[in-house]
Scaffold this motif. Structure first.
Motif, mmCIF file in Angstrom:
data_model
loop_
_atom_site.group_PDB
_atom_site.id
_atom_site.type_symbol
_atom_site.label_atom_id
_atom_site.label_comp_id
_atom_site.label_asym_id
_atom_site.label_seq_id
_atom_site.Cartn_x
_atom_site.Cartn_y
_atom_site.Cartn_z
ATOM 1 N N TYR A 57 7.155 -10.645 -21.942
ATOM 2 C CA TYR A 57 6.172 -11.470 -22.642
ATOM 3 C C TYR A 57 4.767 -10.912 -22.417
ATOM 4 N N ARG A 96 -0.639 -13.674 -23.228
ATOM 5 C CA ARG A 96 -0.878 -14.922 -23.958
ATOM 6 C C ARG A 96 0.367 -15.809 -23.949
ATOM 7 N N LYS A 97 1.518 -15.210 -24.187
ATOM 8 C CA LYS A 97 2.758 -15.994 -24.188
ATOM 9 C C LYS A 97 3.045 -16.521 -22.785
ATOM 10 N N ALA A 123 0.863 -17.269 -20.498
ATOM 11 C CA ALA A 123 -0.074 -18.370 -20.252
ATOM 12 C C ALA A 123 0.358 -19.634 -20.984
ATOM 13 N N ASN A 124 0.787 -19.506 -22.220
ATOM 14 C CA ASN A 124 1.231 -20.673 -22.984
ATOM 15 C C ASN A 124 2.452 -21.330 -22.353
ATOM 16 N N ILE A 179 1.335 -23.157 -19.126
ATOM 17 C CA ILE A 179 0.650 -24.416 -19.412
ATOM 18 C C ILE A 179 1.639 -25.473 -19.880
ATOM 19 N N ARG A 180 2.571 -25.073 -20.729
ATOM 20 C CA ARG A 180 3.550 -26.021 -21.257
ATOM 21 C C ARG A 180 4.447 -26.576 -20.156
ATOM 22 N N ALA A 232 -1.045 -23.851 -13.911
ATOM 23 C CA ALA A 232 -0.625 -22.699 -14.718
ATOM 24 C C ALA A 232 -0.714 -21.374 -13.968
#
Length: 91
Positions: free
Chosen positions: A53, A56-57, A59-60, A63-64, A71
């Motif tokens: 990944y 950005r992926k 990190a997303n 966070i999710r 995070a």
């Protein structure tokens, strides 16, 4: 199964690579948070794919699953677990 994933080795590694910005209290609070929010199976599967990944992926996902507050700790944990998987030490 959490005991095989969230080990003392992980805690010490997170503390070390964080540049000592994390301490045992914050890491242990994070671990309890993850146990309550995630299924260990998801964490294991993610560790097998984590290195593929982009930032950005990652990190997303962090966070999710862990929330904004945790995070960065989640990313540290996944970096550790993905390395363990690559070494054949996480199954």
């Amino acid at each position: 199964m959490w005991d095989k994933i969230l080990t003392p080795e992980l805690v010490f590694w997170m503390k070390k690579v964080s540049g000592e910005t994390e301490d045992f209290d914050t890491i242990n609070a994070f671990i309890e948070h993850i146990k309550n929010r995630a299924d260990y199976k998801i964490i294991v599967v993610l560790s097998t794919q984590w290195k593929g990944y982009d930032d950005r992926k990652q990190a997303n996902i962090a966070i999710r699953i862990a929330g904004m507050y945790h995070a960065s700790r989640f990313i540290l944990m996944m970096d550790f677990l993905s390395n363990k998987f690559k070494e054949g030490k996480l199954k």
